[in-house]
Design a protein around this motif. Structure first.
Motif, mmCIF file in Angstrom:
data_model
loop_
_atom_site.group_PDB
_atom_site.id
_atom_site.type_symbol
_atom_site.label_atom_id
_atom_site.label_comp_id
_atom_site.label_asym_id
_atom_site.label_seq_id
_atom_site.Cartn_x
_atom_site.Cartn_y
_atom_site.Cartn_z
ATOM 1 N N LEU A 119 18.175 -8.956 30.321
ATOM 2 C CA LEU A 119 19.459 -9.340 30.918
ATOM 3 C C LEU A 119 20.030 -10.589 30.259
ATOM 4 N N GLY A 120 19.160 -11.450 29.754
ATOM 5 C CA GLY A 120 19.610 -12.666 29.091
ATOM 6 C C GLY A 120 19.917 -12.487 27.616
ATOM 7 N N ALA A 121 19.564 -11.334 27.064
ATOM 8 C CA ALA A 121 19.787 -11.076 25.640
ATOM 9 C C ALA A 121 21.227 -10.646 25.379
ATOM 10 N N ALA A 122 21.663 -10.808 24.147
ATOM 11 C CA ALA A 122 23.000 -10.350 23.758
ATOM 12 C C ALA A 122 23.081 -8.837 23.909
ATOM 13 N N ALA A 123 24.213 -8.358 24.412
ATOM 14 C CA ALA A 123 24.403 -6.925 24.626
ATOM 15 C C ALA A 123 24.172 -6.136 23.344
ATOM 16 N N GLU A 124 24.599 -6.658 22.219
ATOM 17 C CA GLU A 124 24.439 -5.961 20.939
ATOM 18 C C GLU A 124 22.966 -5.750 20.583
ATOM 19 N N LYS A 125 22.116 -6.654 21.029
ATOM 20 C CA LYS A 125 20.693 -6.585 20.689
ATOM 21 C C LYS A 125 19.968 -5.492 21.467
ATOM 22 N N VAL A 126 20.368 -5.254 22.718
ATOM 23 C CA VAL A 126 19.631 -4.333 23.577
ATOM 24 C C VAL A 126 20.344 -3.013 23.854
ATOM 25 N N ASN A 127 21.620 -2.928 23.534
ATOM 26 C CA ASN A 127 22.375 -1.715 23.868
ATOM 27 C C ASN A 127 21.825 -0.481 23.152
ATOM 28 N N GLY A 128 21.567 0.557 23.943
ATOM 29 C CA GLY A 128 21.098 1.823 23.398
ATOM 30 C C GLY A 128 19.669 1.794 22.897
ATOM 31 N N GLU A 129 18.948 0.731 23.194
ATOM 32 C CA GLU A 129 17.574 0.588 22.706
ATOM 33 C C GLU A 129 16.562 1.090 23.726
ATOM 34 N N LEU A 130 15.450 1.596 23.221
ATOM 35 C CA LEU A 130 14.301 1.970 24.039
ATOM 36 C C LEU A 130 13.239 0.929 23.752
ATOM 37 N N LEU A 131 13.033 0.022 24.690
ATOM 38 C CA LEU A 131 12.192 -1.150 24.453
ATOM 39 C C LEU A 131 10.900 -1.087 25.264
ATOM 40 N N LEU A 132 9.849 -1.593 24.670
ATOM 41 C CA LEU A 132 8.567 -1.712 25.357
ATOM 42 C C LEU A 132 8.460 -3.113 25.934
ATOM 43 N N ASP A 133 8.049 -3.218 27.199
ATOM 44 C CA ASP A 133 7.998 -4.505 27.890
ATOM 45 C C ASP A 133 7.258 -5.569 27.088
ATOM 46 N N GLU A 134 6.031 -5.273 26.679
ATOM 47 C CA GLU A 134 5.201 -6.240 25.953
ATOM 48 C C GLU A 134 5.844 -6.663 24.631
ATOM 49 N N ASP A 135 6.319 -5.698 23.877
ATOM 50 C CA ASP A 135 6.890 -6.002 22.563
ATOM 51 C C ASP A 135 8.154 -6.842 22.685
ATOM 52 N N PHE A 136 8.989 -6.527 23.686
ATOM 53 C CA PHE A 136 10.217 -7.305 23.857
ATOM 54 C C PHE A 136 9.888 -8.747 24.248
ATOM 55 N N LEU A 137 8.940 -8.933 25.158
ATOM 56 C CA LEU A 137 8.562 -10.292 25.553
ATOM 57 C C LEU A 137 7.970 -11.063 24.369
ATOM 58 N N ARG A 138 7.207 -10.378 23.540
ATOM 59 C CA ARG A 138 6.617 -11.016 22.365
ATOM 60 C C ARG A 138 7.719 -11.441 21.381
#
Length: 143
Positions: free
Chosen positions: A77-96
């Motif tokens: 939610l704190g990341a730029a929309a362009e960075k996360v839009n349409g992405e399939l992210l893994l919790d651990e990897d994103f936090l890392r």
């Protein structure tokens, strides 16, 4: 099947968000909008996993607390929309990658356990070469 359907939906809506220029803030909203799919890298303690841990407590060693999901979502939610839009992210990897988290021990259900990863290092790429060619666009609400 539900996660696969969610993933395809995220990819499709992500393209629509770009086409509708929703990633950019405007006078009605302070931040851009994005849609993101989140997956657990390691199994999460839940009602679904309880059926296994009730039979054999040792299964808890392979589980993480659900707080890893909430922490990852807050970071998204704190990341730029362009960075996360349409992405399939893994919790651990994103936090890392986004927050620099290196110690995931606090998320282990069993202190000192090192739960095994259930997801691949890289998610499959669901894009197709033609995805930017939407053909003739029709606004069905105006038909």
């Amino acid at each position: 099947m539900g996660k696969v359907a969610m993933s395809v939906l995220v990819k499709g809506l992500g393209m629509d968000f770009i086409r509708e220029n929703l990633l950019t803030p405007n006078k009605e909203r302070e931040k851009g909008m994005a849609i993101t799919g989140i997956w657990p890298a390691v199994a999460i303690e839940s009602a679904a996993t309880e059926q296994f841990t009730k039979k054999d407590e040792s299964y808890k060693r392979d589980l993480r607390k659900p707080t890893i999901f909430s922490d990852a979502i807050l970071a998204m939610l704190g990341a730029a929309a362009e960075k996360v839009n349409g992405e399939l992210l893994l919790d651990e990897d994103f936090l890392r990658e986004e927050k620099g988290v290196t110690d995931f021990g606090r998320y282990s259900v069993v202190e000192g356990a090192n739960p095994r990863r259930i997801m691949p290092e890289q998610m499959p790429d669901l894009r197709v070469n033609e995805q930017d060619d939407e053909g003739m666009r029709v606004d069905s609400s105006k038909l």
